[in-house]
Design a protein around this motif. Structure first.
Motif: not given
Length: 482
Positions: A268-270, A275-276, A347-351, A355-356
């Protein structure tokens, strides 16, 4: 008439500034606890090799004592500390300290979301974080340098950032992130007409770098590692290694490259980076971290590509740049969350996705914690049958076998890449096997010395003449001197 007025509200920019540490502290504690299940894992090849090198670092016949390794002296110093404290478990505890410090520093730089990203990416097995390597130990120094550059405009802070920049490079030579960040921020300061301030901070930063590098070179020289030898190992060798890998790399290298790409995507880093970039805004005051973060991530990707071998732990080097990009989304001195609005939603969804995937990978690894394998079996055999004064050679790579067997090696190349670059015809190995300091034990990957980038005939002749196979485990074959 008395007029009652409502007390002035605190400026929005200061929201949460006094308690910025609460969420980062909780996240740091969680990240540290997440690494505890892996304390007892067998040592990885790099971990064991660095411990071997660190244990005997003294004036000797090669770069670090009697061994060659293409790593800077502060890394070897940290492994020496782990060795003095007891070896494997203290090393893993030092890794936990590095992770906890990194998450706290990320929180100081960009609040709870930056801390969350650091905690996730420094614990996900997709980034190879279960082992302690140079990238992991350098990250807290990079983030400390970023905090000093971003959160203070004093020359003393810039000097401290220079110290952190030098320490990061002295742990892993491609961790130039603080230098990249400083270059972007100081250039921005000069373009805004504050050239004098930019020059003062640049001078202080350079002073911090120079003093730290000078001190490190002095300590290394006192232990027998000269600046020329370090240049040869850290720069000349890496250029030669890149050429060898490009010329001879086999399908395994390509497979690891594809694994690296897959791990990056699944982590999920990309998505976090995307998102950032969407959520980031130019600040009304203070440094603009958008371009700085982009420059850092670009360099980190370049460094991972230049490594050539594409091991998963290369991805740990991406953490500081991603954290800086997340910090670019947070208004000045605001630590209680992301700004409201749809631009922050990605960004919230990406984090959340990151995390998942980290949680799933961590849970899977907890259920399948690697235990002793063929490396440990052959090292246990050698250790059980060794006599006082015995030595051994592992052909090639996996210096953790040397560490676990508890025997020194008369051959300076513990890693396979240095064999391919510095002894590709195995003339030095044959000299060792034929000579008066010949090891009693030789552990060979695959039963013969044939491997990519190596002409094995000379070494194989010496092995066949002086040694006989006594046992094997997996791909490892143990030979004893006749």
């Amino acid at each position: 008439m008395t007029v009652l007025t409502r007390p002035a509200a605190a400026p929005a920019a200061d929201t949460g500034s006094r308690s910025w540490w609460v969420w980062p502290a909780l996240l740091a504690a969680g990240a540290g606890l997440a690494r505890l299940p892996f304390l007892g894992m067998p040592l990885a090849p790099d971990e064991g090799g660095y411990l071997v090198v660190a244990d005997q670092w003294h004036p000797g016949t090669s770069t670090y004592g009697d061994y060659f390794v293409d790593r800077p002296p502060l890394l070897i110093g940290l492994f020496r500390l782990a060795d003095l404290l007891g070896g494997a478990v203290p090393l893993r505890l030092i890794g936990i300290v590095a992770v906890v410090a990194s998450v706290l520093l990320a929180g100081r730089l960009g609040g709870r979301w930056a801390a969350a990203v650091a905690a996730i990416l420094l614990t996900t097995p997709l980034f190879g974080t279960t082992t302690v390597d140079g990238e992991l130990l350098a990250v807290p120094f990079v983030l400390a340098g970023a905090v000093l550059l971003v959160r203070s405009n004093r020359p003393a802070a810039a000097a401290g950032a220079g110290v952190c920049a030098a320490c990061a490079v002295l742990i892993k030579q491609n961790m130039l992130d603080v230098l990249v960040l400083a270059a972007v921020l100081l250039a921005e300061l000069a373009l805004r007409g504050r050239r004098r301030e930019a020059l003062e901070r640049l001078a202080a930063f350079a002073l911090g770098v120079g003093v730290t590098v000078g001190l490190a070179l002095g300590v290394a020289s006192a232990r027998g590692t000269s600046p020329g030898e370090l240049w040869d190992a850290l720069v000349t060798f890496r250029a030669q290694a890149a050429s060898v890998i490009d010329a001879y790399a086999n399908d395994a290298t390509t497979h690891r490259f594809h694994e690296l790409l897959l791990a990056t995507a699944v982590s999920g880093a990309p998505l976090v980076v995307a998102g950032a970039l969407v959520a980031a805004r130019r600040p009304r005051r203070g440094p603009d971290l958008r371009w700085a973060g982009i420059a850092m991530v670009a360099w980190e990707l370049t460094g991972a590509a230049l490594g050539g071998s594409y091991w998963l732990h290369y991805l740990v080097a991406l953490v500081p740049g991603v954290v800086v990009l997340v910090a670019a989304t947070v208004p000045e001195n605001r630590y209680d969350g992301l700004p409201p609005g749809p631009r922050s939603q990605l960004l919230r969804w990406a984090v959340g996705v990151s995390a998942l995937t980290a949680a799933v990978a961590w849970a899977f690894l907890c259920l399948h914690v690697p235990g002793p394998g063929s490396d440990q079996e052959v090292s246990a055999y050698v250790r059980a049958h060794a006599r006082a004064g015995d030595t051994m050679v592992v052909a090639f790579g996996h210096p953790n076998i040397v560490h676990d067997a508890g025997l020194p090696s008369p051959y300076p190349h513990l890693w396979s890449l240095s064999v391919r670059v510095r002894d590709p015809r195995l003339a030095d190995l044959a000299s060792v096997l034929d000579g008066p300091r010949a090891p009693r034990w030789v552990v060979v990957d695959g039963g013969s010395l044939a491997t990519w980038g190596v002409e094995e005939a000379t070494g194989q002749r010496a092995l066949d003449q002086h040694y006989r196979e006594v046992t094997s485990s997996g791909d490892w074959h143990v030979f004893e001197r006749i």
